[in-house]
Enzyme design. Sequence first.
Site, PDB file in Angstrom:
ATOM      1  N   HIS A  35      -3.284   7.526   1.983  1.00 31.60           N
ATOM      2  CA  HIS A  35      -3.658   6.186   1.528  1.00 31.60           C
ATOM      3  C   HIS A  35      -5.012   5.850   2.160  1.00 31.60           C
ATOM      4  O   HIS A  35      -5.258   6.151   3.326  1.00 31.60           O
ATOM      5  CB  HIS A  35      -2.600   5.173   1.953  1.00 31.60           C
ATOM      6  CG  HIS A  35      -3.049   3.763   1.781  1.00 31.60           C
ATOM      7  ND1 HIS A  35      -3.593   3.305   0.608  1.00 31.60           N
ATOM      8  CD2 HIS A  35      -3.074   2.707   2.650  1.00 31.60           C
ATOM      9  CE1 HIS A  35      -3.919   2.025   0.751  1.00 31.60           C
ATOM     10  NE2 HIS A  35      -3.616   1.644   1.980  1.00 31.60           N
TER      11      HIS A  35
ATOM     12  N   CYS B  21       0.810  -1.228   0.000  1.00 27.81           N
ATOM     13  CA  CYS B  21       0.000   0.000   0.000  1.00 27.81           C
ATOM     14  C   CYS B  21       0.840   1.273   0.000  1.00 27.81           C
ATOM     15  O   CYS B  21       0.325   2.356  -0.274  1.00 27.81           O
ATOM     16  CB  CYS B  21      -0.961  -0.003   1.184  1.00 27.81           C
ATOM     17  SG  CYS B  21      -2.155  -1.354   1.099  1.00 27.81           S
TER      18      CYS B  21
ATOM     19  N   ASN C 270     -10.060  -0.042  -0.035  1.00 28.12           N
ATOM     20  CA  ASN C 270      -8.600   0.087  -0.062  1.00 28.12           C
ATOM     21  C   ASN C 270      -8.084  -0.478  -1.396  1.00 28.12           C
ATOM     22  O   ASN C 270      -8.135  -1.688  -1.609  1.00 28.12           O
ATOM     23  CB  ASN C 270      -8.018  -0.681   1.129  1.00 28.12           C
ATOM     24  CG  ASN C 270      -6.496  -0.596   1.209  1.00 28.12           C
ATOM     25  OD1 ASN C 270      -5.845  -0.168   0.254  1.00 28.12           O
ATOM     26  ND2 ASN C 270      -5.939  -1.015   2.321  1.00 28.12           N
TER      27      ASN C 270
HETATM   28  N1  COA Z   1     -18.090  -8.473   9.455  1.00 29.34           N
HETATM   29  C1  COA Z   1     -18.576  -8.723  10.673  1.00 29.34           C
HETATM   30  N2  COA Z   1     -17.789  -9.018  11.721  1.00 29.34           N
HETATM   31  C2  COA Z   1     -16.472  -9.055  11.512  1.00 29.34           C
HETATM   32  C3  COA Z   1     -15.904  -8.808  10.255  1.00 29.34           C
HETATM   33  C4  COA Z   1     -16.770  -8.492   9.193  1.00 29.34           C
HETATM   34  N3  COA Z   1     -16.334  -8.235   7.963  1.00 29.34           N
HETATM   35  N4  COA Z   1     -14.564  -8.899  10.352  1.00 29.34           N
HETATM   36  C5  COA Z   1     -14.290  -9.202  11.628  1.00 29.34           C
HETATM   37  N5  COA Z   1     -15.442  -9.314  12.336  1.00 29.34           N
HETATM   38  C6  COA Z   1     -15.617  -9.616  13.759  1.00 29.34           C
HETATM   39  C7  COA Z   1     -14.447 -10.358  14.316  1.00 29.34           C
HETATM   40  O1  COA Z   1     -14.570 -11.744  14.079  1.00 29.34           O
HETATM   41  C8  COA Z   1     -14.575 -10.045  15.788  1.00 29.34           C
HETATM   42  O2  COA Z   1     -15.550 -10.847  16.333  1.00 29.34           O
HETATM   43  P1  COA Z   1     -15.410 -11.431  17.844  1.00 29.34           P
HETATM   44  O3  COA Z   1     -15.339 -10.227  18.708  1.00 29.34           O
HETATM   45  O4  COA Z   1     -16.626 -12.244  18.008  1.00 29.34           O
HETATM   46  O5  COA Z   1     -14.124 -12.208  17.816  1.00 29.34           O
HETATM   47  C9  COA Z   1     -15.101  -8.608  15.792  1.00 29.34           C
HETATM   48  O6  COA Z   1     -15.642  -8.394  14.463  1.00 29.34           O
HETATM   49  C10 COA Z   1     -14.041  -7.554  16.067  1.00 29.34           C
HETATM   50  O7  COA Z   1     -12.897  -7.846  15.248  1.00 29.34           O
HETATM   51  P2  COA Z   1     -11.620  -6.952  15.327  1.00 29.34           P
HETATM   52  O8  COA Z   1     -10.586  -7.517  14.424  1.00 29.34           O
HETATM   53  O9  COA Z   1     -11.268  -6.718  16.771  1.00 29.34           O
HETATM   54  O10 COA Z   1     -12.200  -5.588  14.725  1.00 29.34           O
HETATM   55  P3  COA Z   1     -11.498  -4.184  14.639  1.00 29.34           P
HETATM   56  O11 COA Z   1     -12.284  -3.182  15.355  1.00 29.34           O
HETATM   57  O12 COA Z   1     -10.025  -4.248  14.928  1.00 29.34           O
HETATM   58  O13 COA Z   1     -11.655  -3.865  13.080  1.00 29.34           O
HETATM   59  C11 COA Z   1     -10.310  -3.831  11.103  1.00 29.34           C
HETATM   60  C12 COA Z   1     -11.016  -4.688  12.149  1.00 29.34           C
HETATM   61  C13 COA Z   1      -9.611  -4.729  10.122  1.00 29.34           C
HETATM   62  C14 COA Z   1     -11.354  -2.994  10.386  1.00 29.34           C
HETATM   63  C15 COA Z   1      -9.307  -2.894  11.837  1.00 29.34           C
HETATM   64  O14 COA Z   1      -8.486  -3.640  12.695  1.00 29.34           O
HETATM   65  C16 COA Z   1      -8.454  -2.142  10.873  1.00 29.34           C
HETATM   66  O15 COA Z   1      -8.908  -1.292  10.155  1.00 29.34           O
HETATM   67  N6  COA Z   1      -7.143  -2.408  10.872  1.00 29.34           N
HETATM   68  C17 COA Z   1      -6.224  -1.764   9.967  1.00 29.34           C
HETATM   69  C18 COA Z   1      -6.302  -2.495   8.684  1.00 29.34           C
HETATM   70  C19 COA Z   1      -5.626  -1.768   7.573  1.00 29.34           C
HETATM   71  O16 COA Z   1      -5.613  -0.571   7.533  1.00 29.34           O
HETATM   72  N7  COA Z   1      -5.077  -2.552   6.669  1.00 29.34           N
HETATM   73  C20 COA Z   1      -4.501  -2.086   5.477  1.00 29.34           C
HETATM   74  C21 COA Z   1      -3.221  -1.403   5.717  1.00 29.34           C
HETATM   75  S1  COA Z   1      -2.575  -0.943   4.176  1.00 29.34           S
END
Ligand code: COA
Length: 349
Positions: free
Chosen positions: A276, A143, A306
């Site tokens: 980004h 990215c 993204n």
């Molecule tokens: N739909 C519904 N539920 C989902 C899901 C989806 N698409 N994806 C994950 N979940 C669930 C998980 O299983 C978890 O459930 P649980 O509590 O029963 O275990 C819950 O949602 C919370 O998951 P978590 O990973 O803690 O969520 P989060 O608040 O951290 O959000 C992201 C997840 C990926 C959105 C967040 O971590 C993020 O944006 N990270 C940065 C990613 C990024 O920028 N990547 C690219 C960099 S270039």
Amino acid sequence: MLLRDGSAPSDQTRGSDAAPADAGKAGARGAVRAVLAGVGAYLPARVVTNAALAETVDTTDAWIVERTGIRQRHLAGPEETASFMATRAAAAALAHAGAGAAEVDAIIVATSTPDEAFPATAVRVQAALGVTRGFAFDIAAACSGFVYALATADAFIRTGAARGVLVIGSEVYSRILNWQDRTTCVLFGDGAGAVFLRAGDAHGAGILSTHLHADGRHGDILHVDGAVGRRDRPGHLMMKGQEVFRQAVTKLAAAVDEALAANGLTHADVDWLVPHQANRRIIDAMGKRLGLPAERVVLTVDRHANTSAASIPLALAEAVGDGRIKRGDLVLMEALGGGLTWGSALVRY
Ligand code: COA
């Protein structure tokens, strides 16, 4: 300009200003700046909403919007490869700059989803554009790829090795996603964005500075577990989302401060943040840190999701095209991606 397949590029940069008058009249070797002479974009026609995704994977529109700000994404059709989309974005950038194939000394494509292991996607783009001279290569920095490619092009222009450089980000992440994995597949989209850089006056508009970083110790928090060279594993994107989030907030803040300090500028000097587009919460945090009102932060993640290396040039093309970013504005770009890689670029448009 016509593409090699005979089609005309779509100029997605309506209403934008012409390149500065000093562009292309560089002084002595080293005394030049890379001017953003033109921008272009390409998005696949197929749009997939969160609601449509929720029919095939266990997720909801509400969860995706709340955690990421994403509402929809464009997904490539079978013929829309990285080189196909890159060629169209590049042709639009050249058209916007009023440049022809003869002005292109180098083509750099940032992509983690190339058509083939080799030749480089950039070489396919070169042929499709009818460019028959200069050099072309790809950069893989996930990215952060566009910022890495911009920094590389800037170096070529500053040293006099090239005067006209196409910098393109083009990605088809839909082909490396595990569509059964709801924690990753809802986050990404496909597309391409491009800029055409021209050698210009050292004291005029252009790239002021770029700042690149990498820390391979975090390689496993965001990676693709396979490659063309791995017959046992075609490869899927794997991510530890919360760890990436934590790294992004701290490292991007530092990269932004680094860019401003290097130029003796402060947060108050920034006209536009073109970040980004990974997650709205990260983008909002960066805007807030800079003290920028929301309308000064270019946001496309809601519609594009993204698009990795394509996200910054897509956002740039949109904001230049609709007249928000004007000649003379100070634009700050930042990105973090797999590697980890991250960086920033400060540009006087
Ligand atoms: N739909 C519904 N539920 C989902 C899901 C989806 N698409 N994806 C994950 N979940 C669930 C998980 O299983 C978890 O459930 P649980 O509590 O029963 O275990 C819950 O949602 C919370 O998951 P978590 O990973 O803690 O969520 P989060 O608040 O951290 O959000 C992201 C997840 C990926 C959105 C967040 O971590 C993020 O944006 N990270 C940065 C990613 C990024 O920028 N990547 C690219 C960099 S270039």
